[in-house]
Enzyme design. Structure first.
Site, PDB file in Angstrom:
ATOM      1  N   LYS A  16      32.373  -9.303   8.025  1.00 56.19           N
ATOM      2  CA  LYS A  16      31.621  -8.553   7.064  1.00 56.19           C
ATOM      3  C   LYS A  16      30.425  -9.392   6.535  1.00 56.19           C
ATOM      4  CE  LYS A  16      34.212  -6.596   4.495  1.00 56.19           C
ATOM      5  NZ  LYS A  16      35.432  -6.989   4.525  1.00 56.19           N
TER       6      LYS A  16
ATOM      7  N   ARG B  99      35.778   0.428  -1.526  1.00 53.07           N
ATOM      8  CA  ARG B  99      36.930   0.065  -0.904  1.00 53.07           C
ATOM      9  C   ARG B  99      38.221   1.029  -1.210  1.00 53.07           C
ATOM     10  NH1 ARG B  99      36.136  -5.880  -1.195  1.00 53.07           N
ATOM     11  NH2 ARG B  99      37.917  -6.996  -0.259  1.00 53.07           N
TER      12      ARG B  99
ATOM     13  N   ARG C 114      38.196 -20.372   9.321  1.00 56.32           N
ATOM     14  CA  ARG C 114      37.205 -20.449   8.091  1.00 56.32           C
ATOM     15  C   ARG C 114      37.817 -21.399   7.184  1.00 56.32           C
ATOM     16  NH1 ARG C 114      36.082 -15.001   5.601  1.00 56.32           N
ATOM     17  NH2 ARG C 114      37.608 -15.386   4.109  1.00 56.32           N
TER      18      ARG C 114
ATOM     19  N   ARG D   9      38.448 -20.458  -1.311  1.00 54.25           N
ATOM     20  CA  ARG D   9      38.690 -19.279  -2.388  1.00 54.25           C
ATOM     21  C   ARG D   9      40.125 -19.535  -2.450  1.00 54.25           C
ATOM     22  NH1 ARG D   9      35.990 -14.036   0.548  1.00 54.25           N
ATOM     23  NH2 ARG D   9      37.746 -13.121  -0.570  1.00 54.25           N
TER      24      ARG D   9
ATOM     25  N   ARG E 198      46.101  -8.957   0.839  1.00 49.13           N
ATOM     26  CA  ARG E 198      44.637  -8.221   0.831  1.00 49.13           C
ATOM     27  C   ARG E 198      44.664  -7.211   2.176  1.00 49.13           C
ATOM     28  NH1 ARG E 198      41.298 -13.256   1.382  1.00 49.13           N
ATOM     29  NH2 ARG E 198      39.608 -11.899   1.398  1.00 49.13           N
TER      30      ARG E 198
END
Ligand code: AMP
Length: 296
Positions: free
Chosen positions: A13, A88, A127, A139, A150
């Protein structure tokens, strides 16, 4: 143009949102980014969100709805925006409907990036490794444990939005497992079909897609592509305005040139007429005299 990008963590996204920003000159409104900024700044919202985010949970609806409502009112969002990571939950989606209605704004599309869940963990690991390689800060919630949480909260709380928007005939689904540039092209085609972007922007956008093509499938390449196009921001939006200006300027210049040419032509014609008149006069004069003289 106002769109929502929907998809689990690691579905791309954020990457797609950045590319869309470059292409259409609209802003990316990422609640995750805003919350991270609030945490870093130590604001009351940040203090509230810090623990929840670190554990992979969801920040209370009223907090994120408030942030988004304020952000949409900013002048840079007037041109359009991409919502990334919001809504969300169904209550967030309902709140968004309400505030868009109140602000007299229309939502063009909700785009779901559908991905294979088993590939997500790999994607996030790649990533993280690439970010570390570049010396970028990673992060706190990009760990396998937190990612699992998550993903669970996506399945339980966010996935119902697919039904919510599909019922409202707003949902379009794109295969998020394709290469990055293919996903971008699919999104563009979809926006064209929905009439959310002008067909005229197609050629330019396709040309702009060049760097992204080279970046096939890698986040690193995408960043390079984004950087490249960032040097020429919002061209798609700006260019038509630019060409309209140029056309006006050219038209004004053409009128000037035409006027000048007309003046020149008139002058030349007047000169020629005058010359002819003089010639005629000098020819006629002696003749008349001769005739008169002859008569006498
Ligand atoms: P993201 O960058 O979108 O993955 O978001 C990072 C974290 O911020 C999420 O795991 C949540 O804790 C929080 N967050 C971001 N957006 C929302 C939202 N719309 N509602 C609730 N929590 C959110």
């Amino acid at each position: 143009m106002r769109i929502i990008l929907l998809g689990p963590p690691g579905s791309g996204k954020g990457t797609q949102a950045q590319l869309l920003v470059q292409r259409y000159g609209i802003v990316q409104l990422s609640t995750g980014e805003m919350l991270r900024a609030a945490v870093a700044a130590g604001t009351p919202v940040g203090l509230k969100a810090k623990e929840i985010m670190a554990s992979g949970g969801l920040v209370p609806d009223d907090v994120v709805v408030g942030i988004i409502s304020d952000r949409i009112d900013q002048p840079d969002a007037r041109n359009g925006f991409i919502l990334d990571g919001f809504p969300r939950t169904v209550p967030q989606a309902e709140a968004l409907d309400g505030l868009l209605k109140h602000k007299h704004l229309k939502l063009d599309a909700v785009i779901e990036l559908r991905v294979n869940e088993s590939a997500l963990l790999n994607r996030v690991e790649t990533r993280v490794a690439q970010m570390r390689e570049r010396g970028e800060e990673v992060r706190l919630d990009d760990t396998p444990e937190v990612l699992t949480k998550r993903l669970a909260s996506y399945r339980n709380q966010t996935e119902p939005l697919i039904h919510y928007y599909s019922e409202r005939r707003k949902l379009s689904t794109i295969d998020g497992m394709m290469a990055i540039d293919e996903v971008t092209r699919a999104i563009h085609r979809l926006l064209l079909a929905l009439g959310a972007v002008e067909p005229k922007t197609r050629a330019r956008s396709a040309a702009k897609a060049g760097p992204a093509k080279k970046a096939k499938g890698t986040n690193k390449g995408t960043k390079k592509a984004a950087k490249k196009s960032a040097k020429k921001p919002a061209k798609v939006v700006k260019k038509p305005a630019k060409s309209a200006k140029t056309a006006k300027k050219a038209a004004r210049k053409a009128v000037k040139v035409a006027k000048k040419a007309t003046r020149k032509m008139v002058k030349k014609a007047a000169k020629t007429i005058a010359k002819k008149a003089v010639k005629k006069g000098s020819k006629k004069g002696p003749k008349k005299v001769t005739k008169k003289r002859a008569k006498r």
